[in-house]
Design an enzyme around this catalytic site. Structure first.
Site, short mmCIF file in Angstrom:
data_model
loop_
_atom_site.label_atom_id
_atom_site.label_comp_id
_atom_site.label_asym_id
_atom_site.label_seq_id
_atom_site.Cartn_x
_atom_site.Cartn_y
_atom_site.Cartn_z
CE LYS A 8 51.50 84.22 54.61
NZ LYS A 8 51.47 84.13 53.13
CB ALA A 27 54.85 70.21 47.31
N GLY A 28 54.13 73.72 46.25
CA GLY A 28 54.78 75.02 46.12
C GLY A 28 54.48 75.86 47.35
CB VAL A 29 54.65 79.54 47.89
CG1 VAL A 29 54.80 80.41 49.11
CG2 VAL A 29 55.87 79.65 47.03
CB ILE A 30 49.56 78.27 47.56
CG1 ILE A 30 49.69 79.73 47.13
CG2 ILE A 30 48.15 77.97 48.04
CD1 ILE A 30 48.71 80.18 46.07
CD GLU A 35 55.75 69.78 42.99
OE1 GLU A 35 55.02 70.60 43.57
OE2 GLU A 35 56.12 69.94 41.80
CB VAL A 40 46.40 64.46 40.18
CG1 VAL A 40 44.90 64.25 40.31
CG2 VAL A 40 47.03 64.64 41.56
NE ARG A 63 47.58 84.13 42.26
CZ ARG A 63 46.28 84.17 42.60
NH1 ARG A 63 45.73 83.14 43.22
NH2 ARG A 63 45.55 85.23 42.35
CG HIS A 71 74.50 88.16 73.34
ND1 HIS A 71 74.53 86.99 72.61
CD2 HIS A 71 74.54 87.81 74.66
CE1 HIS A 71 74.58 85.97 73.45
NE2 HIS A 71 74.59 86.44 74.70
P1 FAD Z 1 46.19 91.34 42.57
O1 FAD Z 1 46.50 91.42 44.02
O2 FAD Z 1 45.75 90.03 42.03
O3 FAD Z 1 45.09 92.45 42.31
C1 FAD Z 1 44.47 92.59 41.07
C2 FAD Z 1 43.09 93.17 41.30
O4 FAD Z 1 42.54 93.50 40.03
C3 FAD Z 1 42.11 92.21 41.94
O5 FAD Z 1 41.34 92.87 42.91
C4 FAD Z 1 41.23 91.77 40.78
O6 FAD Z 1 39.93 91.35 41.20
C5 FAD Z 1 41.20 93.04 39.97
N1 FAD Z 1 40.87 92.86 38.55
C6 FAD Z 1 41.23 91.86 37.71
N2 FAD Z 1 40.76 92.10 36.47
C7 FAD Z 1 40.09 93.28 36.54
C8 FAD Z 1 39.40 94.08 35.58
N3 FAD Z 1 39.35 93.75 34.29
N4 FAD Z 1 38.82 95.23 36.02
C9 FAD Z 1 38.89 95.61 37.31
N5 FAD Z 1 39.55 94.90 38.25
C10 FAD Z 1 40.15 93.76 37.85
N6 FAD Z 1 52.68 87.48 48.01
C11 FAD Z 1 53.57 87.92 48.92
O7 FAD Z 1 54.41 88.76 48.59
N7 FAD Z 1 53.56 87.46 50.22
C12 FAD Z 1 52.67 86.53 50.63
O8 FAD Z 1 52.68 86.14 51.79
C13 FAD Z 1 51.72 86.04 49.69
N8 FAD Z 1 50.80 85.13 50.06
C14 FAD Z 1 49.87 84.71 49.15
C15 FAD Z 1 48.94 83.75 49.56
C16 FAD Z 1 47.99 83.30 48.68
C17 FAD Z 1 46.97 82.28 49.13
C18 FAD Z 1 47.95 83.82 47.35
C19 FAD Z 1 46.90 83.38 46.39
C20 FAD Z 1 48.88 84.77 46.93
C21 FAD Z 1 49.86 85.20 47.84
N9 FAD Z 1 50.83 86.13 47.46
C22 FAD Z 1 51.76 86.55 48.37
C23 FAD Z 1 50.90 86.66 46.09
C24 FAD Z 1 50.27 88.07 46.05
O9 FAD Z 1 48.94 87.99 46.49
C25 FAD Z 1 50.33 88.63 44.63
O10 FAD Z 1 51.65 88.60 44.15
C26 FAD Z 1 49.83 90.08 44.62
O11 FAD Z 1 48.53 90.17 45.13
C27 FAD Z 1 49.89 90.65 43.19
O12 FAD Z 1 49.42 91.96 43.23
P2 FAD Z 1 48.73 92.64 41.94
O13 FAD Z 1 48.37 94.01 42.38
O14 FAD Z 1 49.59 92.44 40.78
O15 FAD Z 1 47.42 91.79 41.67
P1 NAD Z 2 54.06 77.68 42.96
O1 NAD Z 2 54.61 77.90 41.63
O2 NAD Z 2 54.79 78.17 44.16
O3 NAD Z 2 53.87 76.11 43.22
C1 NAD Z 2 53.11 75.30 42.37
C2 NAD Z 2 53.63 73.88 42.50
O4 NAD Z 2 52.73 73.05 41.82
C3 NAD Z 2 55.00 73.69 41.87
O5 NAD Z 2 55.84 73.00 42.76
C4 NAD Z 2 54.69 72.87 40.62
O6 NAD Z 2 55.73 72.00 40.28
C5 NAD Z 2 53.47 72.11 41.07
N1 NAD Z 2 52.60 71.65 39.99
C6 NAD Z 2 52.27 72.29 38.84
N2 NAD Z 2 51.39 71.56 38.13
C7 NAD Z 2 51.15 70.45 38.85
C8 NAD Z 2 50.32 69.30 38.67
N3 NAD Z 2 49.54 69.18 37.59
N4 NAD Z 2 50.33 68.33 39.63
C9 NAD Z 2 51.11 68.46 40.73
N5 NAD Z 2 51.91 69.50 40.96
C10 NAD Z 2 51.92 70.50 40.04
O7 NAD Z 2 52.57 78.23 42.91
P2 NAD Z 2 51.49 78.40 44.05
O8 NAD Z 2 51.91 77.70 45.28
O9 NAD Z 2 50.19 78.08 43.42
O10 NAD Z 2 51.55 79.96 44.31
C11 NAD Z 2 51.29 80.88 43.24
C12 NAD Z 2 52.07 82.14 43.40
O11 NAD Z 2 51.63 82.86 44.52
C13 NAD Z 2 53.54 81.86 43.59
O12 NAD Z 2 54.22 82.31 42.45
C14 NAD Z 2 53.96 82.62 44.77
O13 NAD Z 2 54.99 83.53 44.46
C15 NAD Z 2 52.74 83.40 45.22
N6 NAD Z 2 52.61 83.17 46.66
C16 NAD Z 2 53.56 83.71 47.47
C17 NAD Z 2 53.51 83.47 48.82
C18 NAD Z 2 54.57 84.04 49.70
O14 NAD Z 2 55.26 84.95 49.26
N7 NAD Z 2 54.74 83.57 50.91
C19 NAD Z 2 52.51 82.68 49.36
C20 NAD Z 2 51.57 82.14 48.50
C21 NAD Z 2 51.62 82.41 47.14
#
Ligand code: FAD
Ligand code: NAD
Length: 476
Positions: free
Chosen positions: A60, A190-193, A212, A246, A280, A452
């Site tokens: 963000k 072409a998902g969220v990330i 995608e 790919v 993921r 408004h």
């Molecule tokens: P995590 O945040 O993954 O935390 C798990 C922690 O456990 C990590 O620190 C990890 O290193 C640690 N861990 C793992 N295994 C072990 C072990 N054996 N011992 C000790 N520690 C360990 N979600 C949103 O809602 N809004 C967003 O805008 C958003 N943007 C995102 C952007 C990106 C680029 C990515 C990758 C994800 C995004 N997400 C977003 C998804 C969000 O980050 C996850 O849904 C969220 O972090 C999950 O929380 P969690 O606590 O389950 O796990």
């Molecule tokens: P995603 O599931 O949103 O998108 C993955 C995309 O990759 C899908 O459209 C899928 O069809 C495509 N795909 C899968 N395999 C493929 C392949 N071999 N070749 C081409 N396309 C392929 O997953 P993400 O974007 O990696 O994000 C992971 C998770 O993190 C999501 O579940 C999302 O909830 C979370 N996240 C959330 C936010 C947010 O809340 N704004 C931001 C980033 C990530």
């Protein structure tokens, strides 16, 4: 065990699931420890998990920086503002992102201290007898607890056709740290990330192609909103190739060669960087000893019952590690709920009102069911929508893209879904989530006075439109 190694609750994982669970446990008077293995860029332990370190927050920050740049570059002409000599200092932008991450992750350390939560840095492993082994470097220690919460989150899925080398082929973490704007950038998925990080670099000048695999764009979003999103992204220059597979991607010097196939045949493209963002998967590797097997479902998520308990008594799991949307607020909500379960309460989570947001421009935000899903179930529905082009505030802002769409039950008028694409959709959605949480009808929303001129008036107008009563658009 000494009192330093015996806890009421031990949590493995310090992300938004685990750290929030730890705080709630401590608030309830439970002696709590949290084990997390994340090491920050400064090589120091960094709480907050994926979300704070390499997910929600840094992405963000970059979206905000790149949005400012794009606005100044060509987004403010209508306001009479043009800028010459505009520059982007990528290193400064990345440093700003890192500083934000540092402040927020440090803040969690402060909250842990204030709540007297014991923090361990290392890898946690569940052992028999409610013990947890902590491995930190070459040192191993063991602690125990009456209850254990697994909150180890998730990590990027890798695909063999495009192995991440952290040079030219990166995952979402690498894509947060480019040293300069790549001239050409490919994104697999072409998902969220893919859309968020693709947008960041596209706004700064990258030519972006998204590959995608599916033939449907954003299938989880409402069909009309997804179509509008795709139209807007294409207009911005994102080249979205659907049903693209790919076959091979390899780094060659400073370039990546990508071979892919789609309906039009086989293609080879040369890019500066390639992001792999195809979803993921849950972190379960090495999480439990063989003598305490934890049941996983067919996709590798930890199985839990209705109180988030695994097949092992008093061992719970939350967040990305279990089924449901991989979202920080879902993980945190479960963290609070499990803490309260352990304390003896009976909390509930309304999974039907978990909001989703994609922080692109326009933003996309929704809660509840989509039109296509409701129709597939045979549910009789009413739909109202209102375009931001008819909103006075959106006109004043010069940002009139998109709409609000509300779906309600034809029988009861209860709101079943709210879908927004447009300016500040992420913030506007909160009203809809609250309305749905209280089982409101569109009439309730329509009877609510909105200031408004605000963008939120579009929600009221969409609610009015459900019964053909919108004031600022011609009715059907
Ligand atoms: P995590 O945040 O993954 O935390 C798990 C922690 O456990 C990590 O620190 C990890 O290193 C640690 N861990 C793992 N295994 C072990 C072990 N054996 N011992 C000790 N520690 C360990 N979600 C949103 O809602 N809004 C967003 O805008 C958003 N943007 C995102 C952007 C990106 C680029 C990515 C990758 C994800 C995004 N997400 C977003 C998804 C969000 O980050 C996850 O849904 C969220 O972090 C999950 O929380 P969690 O606590 O389950 O796990
Ligand atoms: P995603 O599931 O949103 O998108 C993955 C995309 O990759 C899908 O459209 C899928 O069809 C495509 N795909 C899968 N395999 C493929 C392949 N071999 N070749 C081409 N396309 C392929 O997953 P993400 O974007 O990696 O994000 C992971 C998770 O993190 C999501 O579940 C999302 O909830 C979370 N996240 C959330 C936010 C947010 O809340 N704004 C931001 C980033 C990530």
């Amino acid at each position: 065990m000494s009192s330093d190694t015996k806890f009421d609750v031990v949590i493995i994982g310090g992300g938004p699931g685990g750290y929030v669970a730890a705080i709630r446990c401590a608030q309830l008077g439970l002696k709590t420890a949290c084990i997390d293995d994340f090491t920050g860029k400064d090589q120091k332990p960094s709480l907050g998990g994926t979300c704070l370190n390499v997910g929600c927050i840094p992405s963000k920050a970059l979206l905000e920086s790149s949005h400012h740049y794009a606005q100044l570059n060509h987004g403010l002409e209508n306001h009479g503002i043009t800028v010459t000599g505009l520059k982007i200092d990528v290193a400064a932008m990345i440093k700003n992102k890192d500083d934000i991450v540092g402040r927020l992750t440090g803040g969690i350390g402060g909250l842990f201290k204030a709540n007297k939560i014991t923090s361990f840095h290392g890898r946690g492993k569940l052992l028999a007898g409610k013990q947890v082994e902590i491995t930190s470097g070459k040192t191993k220690s063991t602690i125990s607890a009456d209850s254990i919460i697994l909150a180890t989150g998730s990590r990027p899925i890798d695909i063999s056709s495009a192995p991440v080398d952290n040079k030219n082929i990166v995952d979402s973490t690498g894509a947060l740290d480019f040293k300069e704007t790549p001239k050409t950038l490919g994104v697999i998925g072409a998902g969220v990330i893919g859309l968020e990080l693709g947008s960041v670099w596209s706004r700064l000048g990258s030519e972006v192609v998204l590959l995608e695999a599916q033939d449907e764009f954003l299938p989880a979003a409402d069909i009309k909103i997804a179509a509008e999103a795709k139209r807007q992204f294409k207009k911005q220059g994102l080249d979205i190739k659907m049903a693209a597979r790919v076959t091979k991607a390899t780094s060659k010097g400073k370039k990546v060669i990508v071979n892919y196939e789609d309906a039009s045949g086989s293609h080879t493209i040369e890019l500066d960087k390639l992001i792999v963002s195809v979803g993921r998967r849950p972190n379960t590797d090495g999480l439990f000893a063989p003598e305490v097997p934890i049941n996983l479902d067919e996709r590798g998520f930890v199985e839990v019952d209705e109180i988030w308990q695994t097949n092992q008594p008093s061992v719970y799991a939350i967040g990305d590690l279990i089924r449901g949307p991989m979202l920080a607020h879902k993980a945190s909500e479960e963290g609070v709920a499990v803490a309260e379960v352990i304390y003896g309460e009976e909390p509930e989570i309304n999974y039907d009102t978990i909001p989703s947001v994609i922080y692109t421009s326009p933003e996309i935000a929704w809660v509840g069911q989509t039109e296509q899903h409701l129709k597939s179930t045979g549910k009789k529905i009413k739909i109202g929508s209102f375009p931001f082009s008819a909103s006075g505030r959106a006109q004043a802002m010069g940002d009139t893209t998109g709409m609000v769409k509300i779906i309600s039950s034809e029988e009861t008028d209860q709101i079943l879904g709210v879908h927004i694409i447009g300016p500040h959709a992420s913030e506007l959605l909160a009203e809809a989530v609250l309305a749905m949480e209280y089982s409101a009808s569109t009439e309730d929303l329509a009877l609510t006075i909105h200031s408004h001129p605000t963008l939120s008036e579009a929600i009221r107008e969409a609610a009015l439109a459900v019964d053909n009563k919108a004031l600022h658009i011609p009715n059907k």
